[in-house]
Design an enzyme around this catalytic site. Structure first.
Site, short mmCIF file in Angstrom:
data_model
loop_
_atom_site.label_atom_id
_atom_site.label_comp_id
_atom_site.label_asym_id
_atom_site.label_seq_id
_atom_site.Cartn_x
_atom_site.Cartn_y
_atom_site.Cartn_z
N ASP A 30 7.45 -25.48 19.69
CA ASP A 30 6.47 -25.54 18.59
C ASP A 30 5.83 -26.92 18.59
O ASP A 30 6.48 -27.91 18.92
CB ASP A 30 7.15 -25.26 17.25
CG ASP A 30 6.17 -24.70 16.24
OD1 ASP A 30 6.20 -23.47 16.00
OD2 ASP A 30 5.36 -25.49 15.70
N LYS A 35 9.47 -29.37 12.37
CA LYS A 35 10.18 -28.08 12.41
C LYS A 35 11.21 -28.05 13.52
O LYS A 35 12.35 -27.59 13.33
CB LYS A 35 9.15 -26.95 12.60
CG LYS A 35 9.76 -25.57 12.50
CD LYS A 35 8.84 -24.50 13.02
CE LYS A 35 7.78 -24.11 12.01
NZ LYS A 35 6.90 -23.05 12.54
N GLU A 151 5.38 -6.85 18.39
CA GLU A 151 6.60 -6.80 17.57
C GLU A 151 6.37 -5.87 16.39
O GLU A 151 5.25 -5.69 15.95
CB GLU A 151 6.98 -8.21 17.10
CG GLU A 151 5.85 -9.01 16.44
CD GLU A 151 5.67 -8.73 14.96
OE1 GLU A 151 6.61 -8.18 14.36
OE2 GLU A 151 4.59 -9.03 14.44
N GLU A 155 9.64 -8.33 7.53
CA GLU A 155 10.27 -9.47 6.89
C GLU A 155 11.42 -8.96 6.05
O GLU A 155 11.32 -7.91 5.42
CB GLU A 155 9.26 -10.20 6.00
CG GLU A 155 8.24 -10.94 6.82
CD GLU A 155 7.32 -11.78 5.95
OE1 GLU A 155 7.76 -12.28 4.90
OE2 GLU A 155 6.16 -11.93 6.35
N LYS A 204 0.15 -1.50 18.01
CA LYS A 204 0.54 -2.37 16.89
C LYS A 204 -0.38 -2.16 15.67
O LYS A 204 0.08 -1.91 14.55
CB LYS A 204 0.49 -3.83 17.35
CG LYS A 204 0.66 -4.86 16.27
CD LYS A 204 2.03 -4.77 15.61
CE LYS A 204 2.04 -5.54 14.32
NZ LYS A 204 3.16 -6.38 14.12
N PHE A 249 8.25 4.79 3.31
CA PHE A 249 6.89 4.31 2.98
C PHE A 249 6.15 5.29 2.08
O PHE A 249 4.93 5.41 2.13
CB PHE A 249 6.10 3.96 4.26
CG PHE A 249 6.51 2.61 4.76
CD1 PHE A 249 7.75 2.41 5.34
CD2 PHE A 249 5.69 1.50 4.59
CE1 PHE A 249 8.17 1.16 5.75
CE2 PHE A 249 6.09 0.23 5.01
CZ PHE A 249 7.35 0.08 5.58
N LEU A 250 6.92 5.99 1.25
CA LEU A 250 6.31 6.86 0.24
C LEU A 250 6.77 6.41 -1.15
O LEU A 250 6.93 7.25 -2.04
CB LEU A 250 6.69 8.32 0.49
CG LEU A 250 5.98 9.03 1.64
CD1 LEU A 250 6.47 10.47 1.78
CD2 LEU A 250 4.47 9.02 1.47
N ALA A 252 5.67 4.78 -4.40
CA ALA A 252 4.48 4.32 -5.13
C ALA A 252 4.78 2.94 -5.73
O ALA A 252 5.91 2.63 -6.08
CB ALA A 252 4.15 5.32 -6.22
N CYS A 260 1.07 -9.11 6.71
CA CYS A 260 0.72 -8.19 7.82
C CYS A 260 -0.25 -7.09 7.43
O CYS A 260 -1.35 -7.01 7.97
CB CYS A 260 1.98 -7.58 8.40
SG CYS A 260 2.92 -8.77 9.34
C1 UDX Z 1 5.13 -4.71 8.13
C2 UDX Z 1 5.58 -3.62 9.10
O1 UDX Z 1 6.52 -2.73 8.44
C3 UDX Z 1 6.20 -4.23 10.35
O2 UDX Z 1 6.55 -3.21 11.27
C4 UDX Z 1 5.19 -5.20 10.97
O3 UDX Z 1 5.72 -5.82 12.12
C5 UDX Z 1 4.74 -6.23 9.96
O4 UDX Z 1 4.22 -5.57 8.79
P1 UDX Z 1 6.30 -6.33 6.37
O5 UDX Z 1 4.93 -6.88 6.07
O6 UDX Z 1 7.42 -7.30 6.56
O7 UDX Z 1 6.28 -5.42 7.68
O8 UDX Z 1 6.70 -5.41 5.14
P2 UDX Z 1 6.98 -3.87 4.83
O9 UDX Z 1 8.42 -3.67 4.62
O10 UDX Z 1 6.32 -3.00 5.83
O11 UDX Z 1 6.24 -3.76 3.41
C6 UDX Z 1 4.86 -4.06 3.27
C7 UDX Z 1 4.42 -3.93 1.84
O12 UDX Z 1 4.37 -2.55 1.46
C8 UDX Z 1 5.30 -4.63 0.80
O13 UDX Z 1 4.48 -5.23 -0.18
C9 UDX Z 1 6.10 -3.48 0.21
O14 UDX Z 1 6.55 -3.76 -1.10
C10 UDX Z 1 5.07 -2.37 0.22
N1 UDX Z 1 5.63 -1.01 0.23
C11 UDX Z 1 6.43 -0.60 1.27
C12 UDX Z 1 5.31 -0.12 -0.79
O15 UDX Z 1 4.58 -0.47 -1.72
N2 UDX Z 1 5.81 1.15 -0.74
C13 UDX Z 1 6.60 1.60 0.29
O16 UDX Z 1 7.00 2.77 0.26
C14 UDX Z 1 6.93 0.68 1.32
#
Ligand code: UDX
Length: 429
Positions: A30, A35, A151, A155, A204, A249-250, A252, A260
């Site tokens: 880096d 860091k 990737e 997080e 991705k 991911f369902l 609400a 991301c």
């Molecule tokens: C995401 C992708 O999941 C990961 O594969 C990629 O590499 C980077 O982006 P991340 O941003 O760490 O990861 O968070 P993630 O767990 O995916 O959640 C994203 C956002 O969606 C969060 O604010 C979370 O609270 C929200 N979320 C997630 C919802 O509101 N409802 C859900 O059902 C799932």
């Protein structure tokens, strides 16, 4: 194998550490000397469950080291991973200047065949540009291959995601680097999908956009559920049991955030535009997400009538649970809107309070979650931290001026909350 990781940020540090854990000899680079010094001294620049122990173990075992010298790392390695930031530009497109600079630095230090692997999230056809740049900046003609290896780390569970991936995507423009890439990932029990570079790059953006789309879909359904007195969690369970849909991911919520999804959606829309396609579907995903926070904010305003001088307790500042990251956090945006209306805020987050201070200076940071509700006119749950389920809600109800609970993550049971004496408002229920 001998591996260099250029960029020891979130992705670089997790990648380097987990590859060392898998037995490879890894050097993380880096340009931020502070860091690198911190990591060498045993400190951690980020919070990520399980990471600190792995960094320590692998550093002590001599498989993981840190440096500020790209030339040294490139000379010492067979494979060079690029894991530098690709931040958004004001028009939604991606700033690739860090990638370009690393490509030039790598090129200037190539003395023999190397595989240059892009881990950073980049627009389709970036691999081709990286290859052209390396070729142009090589001092002597040297053979190399560029590979795209996106990737999929979340997080909060990045270590787990790296060590136990659903799949590993390897995009190549010739068969030559495939066996070395298979060797890198041999210790991981996951299918390796080999594609051309463009397809790997697209996978991705396509994956993240699809996940964001899923959340916006359930959030749109939550509006229908509220209007028709249905329960969005029951609907999510009902449709999620269809294996073609899946329950993940369902959930609400008051909207998705983080570094991301918002960035990758904007980038993908821009990439599509540049390729001559109007990705209106994804623009709608963004619109629904923005509307979700508006609707939640309006729900609070409509219930409290006047916000000015009200004391409001906020549970959660991170963009989701298990992280200290507050970038693009809907919780922070909500706090700002409530402050703009004149509310006084008492806030708590298990991990994100330090990082939130710069963004939210004029609020009261409360050390213990059970003390947030003291004297509040309303309590708002903004992040899905599971420890909030252990809140002493009976006490909260007693110490509040008025027991109103806005649950932006549907964490609590409606009947239980009403039984405790709360006026309880959630999403789509
Ligand atoms: C995401 C992708 O999941 C990961 O594969 C990629 O590499 C980077 O982006 P991340 O941003 O760490 O990861 O968070 P993630 O767990 O995916 O959640 C994203 C956002 O969606 C969060 O604010 C979370 O609270 C929200 N979320 C997630 C919802 O509101 N409802 C859900 O059902 C799932």
């Amino acid at each position: 194998m001998k591996i260099a990781i250029i960029g020891t940020g979130y992705v670089g540090l997790v990648t380097g550490t987990c590859l060392a854990e898998a037995g490879h000899e890894v050097v993380c680079v880096d340009c931020d000397a502070e860091k690198i010094a911190m990591l060498e001294a045993g400190g951690m620049p980020i919070y990520e469950p399980g990471l600190e122990e792995l960094v320590r173990g692998n550093r002590d075992a001599g498989r993981l080291r840190f440096t500020t010298s790209t030339p040294e790392a490139v000379h010492a390695s067979q494979i060079v991973f690029i894991a530098v930031p690709t931040p958004p530009l004001p028009d939604g497109s991606v700033d690739l200047s860090f990638i370009e600079r690393v490509a030039r630095e790598v090129a200037a230090n190539l003395t023999g065949y190397r595989i240059v692997v892009d881990k950073s999230t980049v627009p389709v056809r970036t691999g081709q540009k990286v290859a052209e740049t390396i070729k142009r900046y090589c001092r002597t003609p040297v053979e190399f291959d560029v590979v795209s290896n996106p990737e999929f780390l979340r997080e909060g569970s990045a270590v787990e995601d790296f060590l136990r991936p659903d799949r590993i995507v390897v995009g190549v423009s010739s068969p030559r680097p495939v066996s070395a890439m298979r060797q890198v990932y041999a210790p991981f029990d996951a299918p390796i999908v080999v594609t051309d570079i463009q397809s790997a790059e697209l996978i991705k953006h396509a994956a993240n956009s699809f996940l964001a789309l899923k959340i916006s879909y359930i959030n749109a359904l939550s509006v229908i559920c509220e209007a028709s007195h249905a329960d969005v969690q029951d609907v999510a369970n009902g449709i999620g049991m269809d294996r073609r849909i899946g329950r993940q991911f369902l959930d609400a919520s008051l909207g998705f955030g983080g570094s991301c999804f918002p960035k990758d959606l904007s980038a993908f829309i821009k990439i599509a535009e540049q390729l001559g396609y109007d990705f209106a579907l994804l623009r709608e995903v963004q619109r629904i997400n923005a509307q979700q926070l508006d609707r939640f904010f309006r729900k609070i305003v409509d219930t409290l009538w006047v916000i000015k001088d009200k004391q409001i307790g906020i549970l959660g500042l991170a963009f989701k649970e298990n992280t200290d990251d507050v970038r693009m956090s809907p919780a922070i945006e909500l706090c700002r809107r409530l402050q703009a209306e004149g509310a006084r805020l008492r806030v708590h987050d298990p991990k994100a309070m330090d990082k939130a201070r710069a963004l939210l200076p004029d609020v009261t940071y409360v050390a213990h979650q059970d003390d947030v509700a003291e004297g509040c006119d309303a309590l708002v749950l903004a992040t899905e931290w599971s420890q909030f389920k252990q809140l002493d809600l009976a006490k909260a109800c007693r110490v509040m001026t008025c027991p109103i609970l806005f649950d932006g993550r549907n964490l609590f049971d409606k009947n239980e909350m009403e039984h405790l004496g709360f006026i309880y408002k959630s999403i789509g229920r």
